[in-house]
Design a protein around this motif. Structure first.
Motif, PDB file in Angstrom:
ATOM      1  N   GLN A   1      54.767  42.641  76.851  1.00 18.48           N
ATOM      2  CA  GLN A   1      54.069  42.494  78.685  1.00 18.48           C
ATOM      3  C   GLN A   1      54.586  41.941  79.239  1.00 18.48           C
ATOM      4  O   GLN A   1      54.859  42.244  80.327  1.00 18.48           O
ATOM      5  CB  GLN A   1      52.675  41.877  78.220  1.00 18.48           C
ATOM      6  CG  GLN A   1      52.022  42.483  77.872  1.00 18.48           C
ATOM      7  CD  GLN A   1      50.703  41.848  77.651  1.00 18.48           C
ATOM      8  OE1 GLN A   1      49.701  42.051  78.803  1.00 18.48           O
ATOM      9  NE2 GLN A   1      50.179  42.324  76.212  1.00 18.48           N
ATOM     10  N   LEU A   2      55.785  41.073  78.863  1.00 17.54           N
ATOM     11  CA  LEU A   2      56.885  39.593  79.878  1.00 17.54           C
ATOM     12  C   LEU A   2      57.371  41.154  79.573  1.00 17.54           C
ATOM     13  O   LEU A   2      58.360  41.147  81.221  1.00 17.54           O
ATOM     14  CB  LEU A   2      57.791  38.853  79.468  1.00 17.54           C
ATOM     15  CG  LEU A   2      55.900  37.621  78.694  1.00 17.54           C
ATOM     16  CD1 LEU A   2      56.819  36.995  77.715  1.00 17.54           C
ATOM     17  CD2 LEU A   2      55.695  37.626  79.785  1.00 17.54           C
ATOM     18  N   LEU A   3      58.441  41.450  79.238  1.00 16.12           N
ATOM     19  CA  LEU A   3      59.486  42.680  79.393  1.00 16.12           C
ATOM     20  C   LEU A   3      58.816  43.533  80.578  1.00 16.12           C
ATOM     21  O   LEU A   3      60.166  43.905  81.625  1.00 16.12           O
ATOM     22  CB  LEU A   3      59.875  43.065  77.861  1.00 16.12           C
ATOM     23  CG  LEU A   3      60.703  42.563  77.000  1.00 16.12           C
ATOM     24  CD1 LEU A   3      60.643  43.402  75.649  1.00 16.12           C
ATOM     25  CD2 LEU A   3      61.946  41.859  77.635  1.00 16.12           C
ATOM     26  N   CYS A   4      57.813  44.162  80.279  1.00 18.80           N
ATOM     27  CA  CYS A   4      57.119  45.092  81.365  1.00 18.80           C
ATOM     28  C   CYS A   4      57.323  44.339  82.749  1.00 18.80           C
ATOM     29  O   CYS A   4      58.376  44.868  84.155  1.00 18.80           O
ATOM     30  CB  CYS A   4      55.875  45.804  81.638  1.00 18.80           C
ATOM     31  SG  CYS A   4      55.973  46.951  79.612  1.00 18.80           S
ATOM     32  N   ARG A   5      56.908  43.278  83.011  1.00 19.61           N
ATOM     33  CA  ARG A   5      57.158  42.420  83.721  1.00 19.61           C
ATOM     34  C   ARG A   5      58.605  41.852  84.677  1.00 19.61           C
ATOM     35  O   ARG A   5      58.607  41.732  85.538  1.00 19.61           O
ATOM     36  CB  ARG A   5      56.014  40.973  84.130  1.00 19.61           C
ATOM     37  CG  ARG A   5      55.186  40.803  83.920  1.00 19.61           C
ATOM     38  CD  ARG A   5      54.514  39.464  84.009  1.00 19.61           C
ATOM     39  NE  ARG A   5      54.251  39.206  85.328  1.00 19.61           N
ATOM     40  CZ  ARG A   5      55.092  37.149  84.883  1.00 19.61           C
ATOM     41  NH1 ARG A   5      54.010  36.916  83.610  1.00 19.61           N
ATOM     42  NH2 ARG A   5      55.350  36.459  85.826  1.00 19.61           N
ATOM     43  N   HIS A   6      59.251  42.208  83.876  1.00 18.17           N
ATOM     44  CA  HIS A   6      60.220  41.399  83.869  1.00 18.17           C
ATOM     45  C   HIS A   6      61.491  43.124  84.740  1.00 18.17           C
ATOM     46  O   HIS A   6      62.500  42.142  85.535  1.00 18.17           O
ATOM     47  CB  HIS A   6      61.166  41.423  82.681  1.00 18.17           C
ATOM     48  CG  HIS A   6      62.927  41.231  82.526  1.00 18.17           C
ATOM     49  ND1 HIS A   6      63.611  39.502  83.819  1.00 18.17           N
ATOM     50  CD2 HIS A   6      64.182  41.408  82.222  1.00 18.17           C
ATOM     51  CE1 HIS A   6      64.512  40.280  83.396  1.00 18.17           C
ATOM     52  NE2 HIS A   6      65.405  41.007  83.038  1.00 18.17           N
TER      53      HIS A   6
ATOM     54  N   GLY B   1      61.496  31.341  81.713  1.00 18.81           N
ATOM     55  CA  GLY B   1      60.026  30.986  80.691  1.00 18.81           C
ATOM     56  C   GLY B   1      60.021  32.163  79.942  1.00 18.81           C
ATOM     57  O   GLY B   1      60.139  31.386  78.678  1.00 18.81           O
ATOM     58  N   SER B   2      60.119  33.407  80.631  1.00 13.63           N
ATOM     59  CA  SER B   2      59.694  34.375  79.396  1.00 13.63           C
ATOM     60  C   SER B   2      60.421  34.087  78.269  1.00 13.63           C
ATOM     61  O   SER B   2      60.344  34.936  77.489  1.00 13.63           O
ATOM     62  CB  SER B   2      59.045  35.627  80.106  1.00 13.63           C
ATOM     63  OG  SER B   2      58.387  35.925  80.693  1.00 13.63           O
ATOM     64  N   PHE B   3      61.864  34.781  78.552  1.00 11.39           N
ATOM     65  CA  PHE B   3      63.057  34.382  77.572  1.00 11.39           C
ATOM     66  C   PHE B   3      63.150  33.554  76.808  1.00 11.39           C
ATOM     67  O   PHE B   3      63.615  33.648  75.682  1.00 11.39           O
ATOM     68  CB  PHE B   3      64.375  35.300  78.434  1.00 11.39           C
ATOM     69  CG  PHE B   3      64.573  36.410  79.030  1.00 11.39           C
ATOM     70  CD1 PHE B   3      65.040  37.288  78.098  1.00 11.39           C
ATOM     71  CD2 PHE B   3      64.294  36.453  80.297  1.00 11.39           C
ATOM     72  CE1 PHE B   3      64.945  38.257  78.588  1.00 11.39           C
ATOM     73  CE2 PHE B   3      64.331  38.321  80.946  1.00 11.39           C
ATOM     74  CZ  PHE B   3      64.882  39.220  79.998  1.00 11.39           C
ATOM     75  N   THR B   4      62.542  32.112  77.100  1.00 14.42           N
ATOM     76  CA  THR B   4      62.489  30.734  76.123  1.00 14.42           C
ATOM     77  C   THR B   4      61.484  30.860  75.117  1.00 14.42           C
ATOM     78  O   THR B   4      61.844  31.064  74.492  1.00 14.42           O
ATOM     79  CB  THR B   4      62.238  29.759  77.144  1.00 14.42           C
ATOM     80  OG1 THR B   4      63.469  29.694  78.079  1.00 14.42           O
ATOM     81  CG2 THR B   4      62.946  28.934  76.242  1.00 14.42           C
ATOM     82  N   ALA B   5      60.629  31.612  75.533  1.00  7.43           N
ATOM     83  CA  ALA B   5      59.222  31.860  74.344  1.00  7.43           C
ATOM     84  C   ALA B   5      59.639  33.333  73.705  1.00  7.43           C
ATOM     85  O   ALA B   5      59.142  32.497  72.412  1.00  7.43           O
ATOM     86  CB  ALA B   5      58.025  32.156  75.698  1.00  7.43           C
ATOM     87  N   THR B   6      60.553  33.769  74.097  1.00 11.86           N
ATOM     88  CA  THR B   6      61.074  35.204  73.616  1.00 11.86           C
ATOM     89  C   THR B   6      61.342  34.480  72.154  1.00 11.86           C
ATOM     90  O   THR B   6      61.886  34.808  71.430  1.00 11.86           O
ATOM     91  CB  THR B   6      61.953  36.217  74.433  1.00 11.86           C
ATOM     92  OG1 THR B   6      61.330  37.094  75.398  1.00 11.86           O
ATOM     93  CG2 THR B   6      62.367  37.542  73.371  1.00 11.86           C
ATOM     94  N   LEU B   7      62.823  33.938  73.023  1.00 18.12           N
ATOM     95  CA  LEU B   7      63.928  32.987  71.866  1.00 18.12           C
ATOM     96  C   LEU B   7      62.756  32.838  70.645  1.00 18.12           C
ATOM     97  O   LEU B   7      63.163  32.054  69.604  1.00 18.12           O
ATOM     98  CB  LEU B   7      65.027  32.223  72.282  1.00 18.12           C
ATOM     99  CG  LEU B   7      65.800  32.791  72.980  1.00 18.12           C
ATOM    100  CD1 LEU B   7      66.468  33.235  73.821  1.00 18.12           C
ATOM    101  CD2 LEU B   7      66.760  34.168  72.452  1.00 18.12           C
ATOM    102  N   LEU B   8      61.511  31.907  71.307  1.00 19.85           N
ATOM    103  CA  LEU B   8      61.225  30.644  70.377  1.00 19.85           C
ATOM    104  C   LEU B   8      60.006  31.649  69.041  1.00 19.85           C
ATOM    105  O   LEU B   8      60.367  31.487  68.201  1.00 19.85           O
ATOM    106  CB  LEU B   8      60.526  30.255  71.462  1.00 19.85           C
ATOM    107  CG  LEU B   8      58.978  29.108  70.298  1.00 19.85           C
ATOM    108  CD1 LEU B   8      59.237  28.347  69.390  1.00 19.85           C
ATOM    109  CD2 LEU B   8      58.167  28.505  71.266  1.00 19.85           C
ATOM    110  N   GLY B   9      59.856  32.315  70.027  1.00 26.53           N
ATOM    111  CA  GLY B   9      58.956  33.334  68.310  1.00 26.53           C
ATOM    112  C   GLY B   9      60.072  34.157  67.211  1.00 26.53           C
ATOM    113  O   GLY B   9      59.731  34.693  66.903  1.00 26.53           O
ATOM    114  N   GLU B  10      61.632  34.889  67.676  1.00 28.64           N
ATOM    115  CA  GLU B  10      62.524  35.741  67.141  1.00 28.64           C
ATOM    116  C   GLU B  10      62.843  34.908  66.140  1.00 28.64           C
ATOM    117  O   GLU B  10      63.332  35.008  65.026  1.00 28.64           O
ATOM    118  CB  GLU B  10      62.588  36.610  68.751  1.00 28.64           C
ATOM    119  CG  GLU B  10      61.909  36.821  69.005  1.00 28.64           C
ATOM    120  CD  GLU B  10      63.407  38.594  70.054  1.00 28.64           C
ATOM    121  OE1 GLU B  10      63.730  37.772  70.187  1.00 28.64           O
ATOM    122  OE2 GLU B  10      62.818  38.952  69.921  1.00 28.64           O
ATOM    123  N   GLU B  11      63.466  33.483  66.731  1.00 26.71           N
ATOM    124  CA  GLU B  11      64.502  32.847  65.759  1.00 26.71           C
ATOM    125  C   GLU B  11      64.268  32.173  64.710  1.00 26.71           C
ATOM    126  O   GLU B  11      65.011  32.498  63.986  1.00 26.71           O
ATOM    127  CB  GLU B  11      65.061  32.165  66.727  1.00 26.71           C
ATOM    128  CG  GLU B  11      66.109  32.607  67.754  1.00 26.71           C
ATOM    129  CD  GLU B  11      67.867  31.888  68.433  1.00 26.71           C
ATOM    130  OE1 GLU B  11      67.979  31.762  67.532  1.00 26.71           O
ATOM    131  OE2 GLU B  11      67.774  32.328  70.175  1.00 26.71           O
TER     132      GLU B  11
END
Length: 312
Positions: free
Chosen positions: A103-108, A169-179
């Motif tokens: 959803q965040l990517l679609c918004r981006h 904020g979206s990309f920071t959360a993305t990295l938190l969930g992935e790394e």
């Protein structure tokens, strides 16, 4: 959000890590890699093969109770059963997170040129995440374990976050969930103590997530240079709060009940475990070093990250 045209007009962007790479060139390389190294889990993995007796479903050192007094009292069979349920809980967490990420990517990309490589790669990543979510769901079913949703409170917080989140904020959360999960999975797929199906799932996820991490890191660097100051400050605070939520959600307490353990006592021992704290901080270190370098871990945000237990 900063539009694609606006960002491209900012030539020579630089941060503490050096000159930023051209956004379109990064996306073109990632698209080329996706064309060469993408997988269909339904075809790649042997879903019908029986599980092997005595093999783990997650490396024992990464199981939440490892090296606690309760762990030392458990039988080997019960430890392996706990690893089975924790693998299912992490797969469930991954589905929750990846649905938010899509959803965040679609918004981006909503207001960006659909013909750009940057947008085409975002759409490619959404394809990847759809396959990953289906793969994790099939793994849970194959493991004959429950689906482990996050708590209702965390579901509501996730809904709020994806509604109010800014692009950085979206990309920071993305990295938190992935790394952090990526670090664990890189230990899992070569581990011969672990079930072949689990190793296959983590191998596919590691290969494809490497591209997602690159995309998110490059865009976050750009955003932390080009976004308004208020957006940068908002990112620091929201990322710290999301780190607190994520660190709690990483352990689903229902797994303990489902393997015959006292839930409250198990949670207390996990929270007191020096080994578990080291695992989580080690898993997060590559990310927290990066976030520190680009200016995310400052002020209130840094204090929130410390209180999450992910930052030493």
């Amino acid at each position: 959000m900063t539009s694609l045209t606006d960002v491209d007009a900012l030539e020579g962007l630089r941060d503490a890590l050096g000159l930023l790479k051209d956004r379109e060139q990064v996306a073109e390389r990632l698209l080329d890699s996706s064309a060469k190294h993408s997988f269909d889990p339904d075809e790649e993995l042997d879903w019908d093969a029986p599980f092997e007796e005595g093999l783990w479903f997650w490396p024992p050192e990464l199981v939440s109770l490892y090296d606690t007094p309760m762990w030392r009292r458990m039988s080997e069979e019960q430890r392996i059963l706990l690893s089975r349920h924790e693998a299912a809980a992490l797969a469930s967490l991954g589905i929750w997170f990846e649905i938010i990420l899509m959803q965040l990517l679609c918004r981006h990309i909503y207001d960006k040129a659909a013909t750009s490589a940057h947008v085409r790669y975002a759409l490619t990543e959404i394809e990847d995440e759809c396959r990953h979510s289906k793969m994790f769901a099939r793994l849970i079913t194959r493991g004959d374990t429950p689906w482990y949703p996050v708590s209702r409170a965390h579901q509501r917080l996730g809904r709020l976050f994806k509604t109010i989140s800014t692009t950085p904020g979206s990309f920071t959360a993305t990295l938190l969930g992935e790394e952090i999960l990526d670090w664990m999975q890189r230990l899992t797929f070569p581990d011969e103590r672990v079930q072949p199906l689990i190793r296959g799932v983590t191998r596919i996820h590691v290969v494809e997530e490497a591209r997602h991490v690159r995309y998110a890191r490059e865009e976050l660097r750009r955003q932390m240079v080009s976004a308004p100051r208020w957006s940068q400050e908002f990112t620091r605070v929201t990322s710290g709060e999301f780190a607190r939520v994520f660190s709690v959600a990483f352990v689903n307490p229902e797994v303990y009940t489902n393997v015959g353990l006292d839930q409250r006592a198990a949670l207390a021992q996990v929270q007191a475990s020096g080994h578990r704290k080291e695992v989580m901080q080690t898993g997060a270190k590559k990310l927290t070093d990066f976030l520190d370098d680009i200016g995310v871990l400052r002020g209130v945000g840094r204090r929130l990250w410390k209180s999450s237990g992910l930052l030493a």
